[in-house]
Design an enzyme around this catalytic site. Structure first.
Site, short mmCIF file in Angstrom:
data_model
loop_
_atom_site.label_atom_id
_atom_site.label_comp_id
_atom_site.label_asym_id
_atom_site.label_seq_id
_atom_site.Cartn_x
_atom_site.Cartn_y
_atom_site.Cartn_z
N GLU A 102 0.87 -1.18 0.00
CA GLU A 102 0.00 0.00 0.00
C GLU A 102 0.90 1.22 0.00
O GLU A 102 1.88 1.26 0.74
CB GLU A 102 -0.90 -0.02 1.25
CG GLU A 102 -1.68 1.27 1.47
CD GLU A 102 -2.53 1.27 2.75
OE1 GLU A 102 -2.95 0.19 3.22
OE2 GLU A 102 -2.76 2.37 3.29
N GLU A 113 -2.40 12.09 2.84
CA GLU A 113 -3.22 11.62 3.95
C GLU A 113 -2.97 12.46 5.19
O GLU A 113 -1.85 12.91 5.44
CB GLU A 113 -2.89 10.15 4.26
CG GLU A 113 -3.84 9.53 5.25
CD GLU A 113 -3.58 8.05 5.51
OE1 GLU A 113 -2.45 7.59 5.23
OE2 GLU A 113 -4.50 7.38 6.00
C1 LIG Z 1 -8.92 5.47 3.51
O1 LIG Z 1 -7.59 5.63 3.22
C2 LIG Z 1 -6.61 5.10 4.05
C3 LIG Z 1 -5.34 5.24 3.32
O2 LIG Z 1 -4.43 5.82 4.01
C4 LIG Z 1 -6.82 3.65 4.38
O3 LIG Z 1 -5.89 3.21 5.33
C5 LIG Z 1 -8.20 3.48 4.88
O4 LIG Z 1 -8.46 2.11 5.03
C6 LIG Z 1 -9.20 4.08 3.96
N1 LIG Z 1 -10.44 4.03 4.59
C7 LIG Z 1 -11.48 3.64 3.94
C8 LIG Z 1 -12.65 3.51 4.69
O5 LIG Z 1 -11.54 3.43 2.78
#
Ligand SMILES: *[C@@H]1O[C@H](CO)[C@@H](O)[C@H](O)[C@H]1NC(C)=O
Ligand SMILES: *[C@@H]1O[C@H](CO)[C@@H](O)[C@H](O)[C@H]1NC(C)=O
Length: 315
Positions: A134, A139
């Site tokens: 990932e 962020e």
């Molecule tokens: C949103 O983005 C973050 C990436 O940093 C990820 O870790 C997270 O799971 C994501 N949340 C959702 C709900 O998609």
């Protein structure tokens, strides 16, 4: 014209042009192009946010996504007071239809979500998490501080403590199984890289370069004097050799990038509270508790939106 008149000279020049790491545009996504290139993911938030991810039809009818000209807007609902025992705030999570490996991605972003309780992210991820890795490009939470770029991998991928980058390395083991899955992150120094400060300067460009010898992220604020000409132009080729020191870099020194990172989709999401924004809400200077604030203050989320001018991808 000059080169057409002198084809031999053209041939002589080409080898010099390909010496650097030059990439050719494979995707140029603007406005309604985002609707064709991404799919909505109306899924439960894996990070336990106070969010309700909606499907394409709901997003369109509530204007949570909107595409026109050089704008693609993705936002949360900012009209509804929520029932505390009902679903979370309506928002959107989209995933690219295509997958990418070694490539350059340039996100030209005019505005990003801001507000207490917000946790926006632009990132790439492979299937069978975390075995294909990932990459978190953009962020942060609760309007706090600067951007953070982070890798998350299966065990056996670490970053050298000292490396040439503008940002400050946080933890250096990318393994999701330790440090509560903090990953190996780099905190940016540029205060215009995130939140209200990013928006006050009309945003800027985030660029990701992924190659087997390393992964790098650059950020340039809209009016920074250092924006590379090829990034600004968004044309058919880019050469990352001309971009200067990356803001964050993750070399392959003690991480087999080709092995730890598989084909990735791009994900853009906006959640609230949850594992990160919720856990640090109390020390963020934001009012009330995160969930109460999100439930009861819809108008506080009027600025909780992304506005993308374009996404250009080069391979
Ligand atoms: C949103 O983005 C973050 C990436 O940093 C990820 O870790 C997270 O799971 C994501 N949340 C959702 C709900 O998609
Ligand atoms: C939908 O959102 C866009 C972008 O924020 C805005 O320009 C447009 O006026 C909105 N449309 C409606 C019907 O509210």
């Amino acid at each position: 014209m000059f080169l057409q008149l002198y084809p031999l000279l053209n041939l002589l020049l080409v080898p010099q042009l390909v010496l650097g790491v030059s990439y050719t545009q494979s995707d140029s996504i603007t406005g309604t192009g985002f609707l064709n290139s991404f799919s909505y993911q109306a899924i439960a938030d894996p990070t336990h946010g106070r969010v309700n991810y909606v499907n394409a039809a709901t997003a369109a009818s509530q204007n949570l996504t909107y595409a026109s000209g050089n704008h693609f807007v993705l936002r949360a609902d900012y009209h509804s007071v929520l029932n505390p025992s009902g679903p979370g705030r309506n928002s959107v999570r989209i995933q690219s239809n295509k997958q990418y490996e070694t490539s350059v991605m340039i996100f030209n972003i005019l505005h990003m979500p801001q507000g207490c309780g917000t946790w926006p992210a632009v990132w790439t991820v492979g299937g069978d998490w975390p075995n294909n890795g990932e990459i978190d490009i953009l962020e942060g939470v609760n309007d706090q501080g600067t951007n953070q770029a982070t890798l998350h991998t299966s065990p056996g991928c670490t970053m050298p403590a000292s490396r040439t980058e503008k940002g400050n390395a946080l933890l250096n083991d990318c393994n999701t199984l330790i440090n509560s899955n903090s990953g190996c992150g780099v905190k940016f120094v540029d205060t215009s890289s995130y939140g209200p400060n990013f928006n006050n300067k009309q945003g800027g460009w985030y660029a990701l370069e992924r190659k087997n010898t390393g992964i790098s992220v650059w950020f340039w604020s809209r009016n920074a004097g250092t924006v590379p000409a090829d990034v600004n132009a968004g044309g058919t080729t880019v050469n990352t050799d001309n971009w200067g020191e990356p803001t964050a870099t993750f070399p392959s020194t003690s991480c087999d990038i080709a092995e730890k990172f598989g084909p990735h989709n791009i994900v853009i999401n906006l959640t609230f509270c949850g594992d990160w924004a919720g856990s640090v809400y109390g020390s963020s200077g934001c009012p009330s508790s995160c969930e109460d604030f999100v439930n009861n203050n819809p108008s506080a989320f009027e600025d909780a939106y992304f506005d993308f001018e374009s996404l250009k991808i080069y391979t």
